[in-house]
Each structure stands twice: as structure tokens, then as C-alpha cells.
Scaffold this motif. Structure first.
Motif, mmCIF file in Angstrom:
data_model
loop_
_atom_site.group_PDB
_atom_site.id
_atom_site.type_symbol
_atom_site.label_atom_id
_atom_site.label_comp_id
_atom_site.label_asym_id
_atom_site.label_seq_id
_atom_site.Cartn_x
_atom_site.Cartn_y
_atom_site.Cartn_z
ATOM 1 N N CYS A 115 0.355 -1.153 -0.118
ATOM 2 C CA CYS A 115 -0.017 0.228 0.147
ATOM 3 C C CYS A 115 0.668 1.171 0.113
ATOM 4 O O CYS A 115 2.349 1.505 0.737
ATOM 5 C CB CYS A 115 -0.919 -0.216 1.459
ATOM 6 S SG CYS A 115 -2.080 1.441 1.341
ATOM 7 N N ARG A 116 0.193 2.510 -0.262
ATOM 8 C CA ARG A 116 0.728 3.191 -0.540
ATOM 9 C C ARG A 116 1.335 3.976 0.831
ATOM 10 O O ARG A 116 3.341 4.307 1.148
ATOM 11 C CB ARG A 116 0.263 4.587 -0.817
ATOM 12 C CG ARG A 116 0.433 6.328 -1.349
ATOM 13 C CD ARG A 116 -0.446 7.078 -1.399
ATOM 14 N NE ARG A 116 -0.338 8.415 -0.711
ATOM 15 C CZ ARG A 116 -1.010 9.312 -1.110
ATOM 16 N NH1 ARG A 116 -2.122 9.817 -1.931
ATOM 17 N NH2 ARG A 116 -0.641 10.227 -0.763
ATOM 18 N N CYS A 117 0.894 3.539 1.594
ATOM 19 C CA CYS A 117 0.882 4.167 3.143
ATOM 20 C C CYS A 117 2.221 3.323 3.849
ATOM 21 O O CYS A 117 3.056 3.474 4.531
ATOM 22 C CB CYS A 117 0.167 3.800 4.429
ATOM 23 S SG CYS A 117 -0.960 1.979 4.602
ATOM 24 N N ASN A 120 5.146 4.655 2.188
ATOM 25 C CA ASN A 120 5.223 5.625 3.165
ATOM 26 C C ASN A 120 6.903 5.383 3.936
ATOM 27 O O ASN A 120 7.211 6.292 4.869
ATOM 28 C CB ASN A 120 4.558 6.566 3.639
ATOM 29 C CG ASN A 120 3.630 7.102 2.327
ATOM 30 O OD1 ASN A 120 4.378 7.686 1.302
ATOM 31 N ND2 ASN A 120 2.745 7.843 2.169
ATOM 32 N N HIS A 213 2.186 12.674 0.813
ATOM 33 C CA HIS A 213 2.991 12.455 -1.009
ATOM 34 C C HIS A 213 3.976 11.408 -0.396
ATOM 35 O O HIS A 213 5.028 11.594 0.645
ATOM 36 C CB HIS A 213 3.008 13.779 -1.259
ATOM 37 C CG HIS A 213 1.949 14.238 -1.926
ATOM 38 N ND1 HIS A 213 1.033 13.198 -2.959
ATOM 39 C CD2 HIS A 213 1.419 15.901 -1.702
ATOM 40 C CE1 HIS A 213 0.120 14.463 -2.676
ATOM 41 N NE2 HIS A 213 0.296 15.393 -1.867
ATOM 42 N N SER A 214 4.115 10.540 -1.537
ATOM 43 C CA SER A 214 6.085 9.496 -1.538
ATOM 44 C C SER A 214 6.778 10.333 -1.785
ATOM 45 O O SER A 214 6.575 10.687 -2.993
ATOM 46 C CB SER A 214 5.569 7.948 -1.978
ATOM 47 O OG SER A 214 4.995 8.074 -3.386
ATOM 48 N N THR A 248 8.051 4.591 -8.755
ATOM 49 C CA THR A 248 6.520 4.698 -7.890
ATOM 50 C C THR A 248 6.466 5.632 -7.536
ATOM 51 O O THR A 248 5.520 6.110 -7.014
ATOM 52 C CB THR A 248 6.884 3.031 -7.726
ATOM 53 O OG1 THR A 248 7.227 3.031 -6.861
ATOM 54 C CG2 THR A 248 6.798 1.988 -8.433
ATOM 55 N N CYS A 249 7.349 6.519 -7.004
ATOM 56 C CA CYS A 249 7.350 7.686 -6.122
ATOM 57 C C CYS A 249 6.514 8.566 -6.921
ATOM 58 O O CYS A 249 6.806 8.411 -7.778
ATOM 59 C CB CYS A 249 8.654 8.089 -4.796
ATOM 60 S SG CYS A 249 10.227 8.481 -6.387
ATOM 61 N N GLU A 250 5.950 9.077 -5.976
ATOM 62 C CA GLU A 250 5.062 10.942 -6.883
ATOM 63 C C GLU A 250 5.902 11.839 -7.156
ATOM 64 O O GLU A 250 5.977 11.813 -7.763
ATOM 65 C CB GLU A 250 4.323 11.376 -5.935
ATOM 66 C CG GLU A 250 2.699 10.395 -4.971
ATOM 67 C CD GLU A 250 1.812 10.538 -4.138
ATOM 68 O OE1 GLU A 250 1.199 11.201 -4.687
ATOM 69 O OE2 GLU A 250 2.476 11.013 -2.770
ATOM 70 N N ASN A 282 4.249 10.409 -12.867
ATOM 71 C CA ASN A 282 4.845 10.191 -11.926
ATOM 72 C C ASN A 282 6.039 11.856 -12.088
ATOM 73 O O ASN A 282 6.848 12.140 -13.048
ATOM 74 C CB ASN A 282 5.659 9.205 -11.248
ATOM 75 C CG ASN A 282 4.802 8.316 -10.635
ATOM 76 O OD1 ASN A 282 3.794 8.490 -9.906
ATOM 77 N ND2 ASN A 282 5.443 7.394 -10.913
#
Length: 334
Positions: A115-117, A120, A213-214, A248-250, A282
Motif C-alpha cells: 500500500c502507499r502507506c 511511505n 506524498h511519497s 513509483t514514488c510520487e 510521476n
């Protein structure tokens, strides 16, 4: 930044801690509400029995009218419960399950993908290793000062260093404001050493990290000689997650591009990063001491064409800020 292997087990234990905390919080809430509003405890008991009955009816394939009647009863019980909570000054979802992340429900995974979390948490762990978190607390938009930029125009420049830096600062703030909406593009910041490029980069990074945000922040050497060399050349799987975050990071930040030892491997990987991130949408921020001409001479035409076409270019110029700060420090001791 020095990277150590981050133990996935430690992150999963953190998720377990979060789940246990939220379960205890919900339990305490129920005890509080049941004492204050006994009817809600009766509703919860009745609802549990009703849901069990509904499941049994579904298994037995009972008459549809009977199943619908049970569903309607459950809806009415839920509505009554919510109304009682609101009347007594509580949110209607006060007794619903609690999750820090509503997407993965505090498991860290969605369909077996991180997951995004989770991502992070790994990036936060990297920042703790590198002390960047402390740097961001000192270098952010609230501490960025224009006082070090001269208001006198320089030969061949349309704006004074002060006006130019002020304009760039406003555009950087706009970049962070529009990041959520996907309206912003990519950024290239260039200029000589000591003009505030890294400081401005830190401002952008902190602002977006505060919005959850990542953001993956790497010096050019860390990117090419640490992560890419170890993962691709040495086939070290300890760097697999870091390699994945590059794409993949923002927001990927590449600081001090041009300090690495450039070769065909680096040229190929830099193009791959810029191209893939552009395709996926991205964003990328690159800072460098090299001029646009020096970048063009050092890197391939296809890399520079991607940057020229898809990046907003910020050129900081003026007097060396680091030198000014050192001079002020020395004068203060005199």
C-alpha cells in the motif's frame, strides 16, 4: 544518505501495533457509550444476532422476502444507533472500526501489493537513517530567505537575483499547491554552487511529505553508484524496494546531477528513469550545478530533449550564499 537494509518485519510489527491500538480505542469507546446510552448496547447485540440470521438465511437459500426483511431490520437498527450517537453529541461513525489507512485497513497490502502507506513508512525509515527529517525542519518555505539575493541587476539578466529568486520561490510554492491536482510538471533547478538550489529542493520535499506524498530524495551518487549499481550490476536484492521506489514514488528528487562519474550505464539508466516516470505521470525534480549547455554536452541528446520538453527550468543566480553566511559568522565573532 547511507542506506541500511530496512527490515520488513519491523514495519509489519508497526502495523500490528497500530491495529491493536485501534482495537483498544474502539473497545474503550464502546464501554463509554454503553454506559451512557444502554440502548446502543442492546442495538449492537440485536444487530449481531440479525446479521448471523441473515447469513444463515443466505446459506439456506430462504425466501427472498424474508431475507430482504432481515436486511431492512438491520438498516433500521443502524439508523437508530447513528441517530442516538448524534443526539448525544457523537459522530455517527463513532463506533465503527478504526483504521489509520482506509485503503489497506492497516495491513500494509492491497491485493498482495504494498500500500502507499507501506511505501511511505519505508521512505520515512530512510529519512530517519539519513537525518533528512531534521534538515527539513530547518530548511523549508518558512525559513527560506530572499535577503541573500541582491536587488541589483546583473549584466545580461532581465531580473535582479532577488526578483529572480522571488519568482522561482512563488513557482515552487505553486508546484506544491497543485501537486494534489496533478497540474504540476517536472522541475530542473540549475545554478552555481551556494545559490540555494538544495535549500529550495528541501522546501518542496518537506511541503509534500507533510501532505503525506511519497517523496524519494537521492543525491546523484546515491542513485547511480549506490542503488542502481548494487541492484542492477551486483544483483543485490536488498535494494529491490529502493529500485522500485525510483519509478513509483510520487516525486523523485535527484540532487546534484553531474557529480556522478558519467558512463554509458548511467546515461542509459537516467534516460530510463526520466522516460518511465514521464509515461506514468510521476513527477521528477532535478538539481544541478551544471548549465543547460553543460548538461547537453555531458548527457545524450535524447535525455536533454525529454528535459527541455517536459521540465520547468529554474535558474538561480547571484552571489554565493554560503560564502555570505560564513562571512557574517566571522564578522559576528570579531
Amino acid at each position: 544518505m547511507t542506506y541500511k537494509k530496512l527490515r520488513i518485519e519491523d514495519i509489519l510489527h508497526d502495523y500490528e501495533r497500530i491495529r491493536l491500538h485501534n482495537v483498544r480505542t474502539l473497545r474503550d469507546r464502546k464501554e463509554e457509550i454503553y454506559k451512557l446510552i444502554p440502548r446502543i448496547e442492546a442495538i449492537d447485540t440485536e444487530s449481531s444476532l440479525s446479521y448471523i440470521n441473515a447469513a444463515r438465511q443466505k446459506l439456506l437459500k430462504n425466501d427472498e422476502e424474508e431475507v430482504n426483511a432481515t436486511k431492512e431490520k438491520n438498516r433500521n437498527l443502524t439508523k437508530e444507533k447513528q441517530e442516538l450517537l448524534i443526539i448525544n453529541g457523537y459522530p455517527k461513525d463513532y463506533l465503527e472500526p478504526i483504521y489509520d489507512c482506509p485503503y489497506c485497513l492497516d495491513t500494509g497490502y492491497i491485493n498482495q501489493q504494498k500500500c502507499r502507506c507501506f511505501i511511505n513508512k519505508i521512505i520515512d525509515g530512510l529519512y530517519l537513517q539519513s537525518n533528512l527529517k531534521n534538515v527539513f525542519e530547518k530548511e523549508n518555505f518558512s525559513t527560506f530567505s530572499l535577503d541573500y539575493y541582491s536587488k541589483e541587476k546583473l549584466p545580461g539578466k532581465e531580473f535582479s537575483p532577488y526578483e529572480n529568486a522571488q519568482n522561482i520561490l512563488e513557482k515552487a510554492k505553486k508546484f506544491t499547491r497543485e501537486f494534489d491536482e496533478g497540474k504540476c510538471g517536472n522541475i530542473l533547478i540549475y545554478g552555481e554552487t551556494g545559490l540555494g538550489k538544495t535549500f529550495l529542493t528541501n522546501c518542496i520535499a518537506k511541503e509534500l511529505l507533510d501532505k503525506e506524498h511519497s517523496v524519494f530524495y537521492l543525491s546523484s551518487n546515491e542513485l547511480f553508484e549506490d542503488i542502481l549499481a548494487n541492484y542492477i550490476m551486483n544483483r543485490n536484492n536488498d535494494y529491490a524496494d529502493l529500485y522500485s521506489f525510483i519509478f513509483t514514488c510520487e516525486l523523485l528528487i535527484i540532487d546534484d546531477l553531474g557529480t556522478e562519474l558519467t558512463n554509458n550505464f548511467i546515461l542509459s539508466e537516467l534516460f530510463e528513469i526520466i522516460n518511465k516516470r514521464e509515461i506514468t505521470g510521476n513527477k521528477t525534480l532535478i538539481s544541478t550545478n551544471l548549465s543547460v549547455k553543460q548538461l547537453r554536452d555531458r548527457y545524450s541528446e535524447r535525455i536533454m530533449s525529454r528535459i527541455v520538453d517536459n521540465y520547468t527550468v529554474f535558474n538561480l543566480y547571484g552571489d554565493n550564499i554560503r560564502y555570505q553566511k560564513r562571512k557574517q559568522a566571522i564578522n559576528s565573532l570579531a
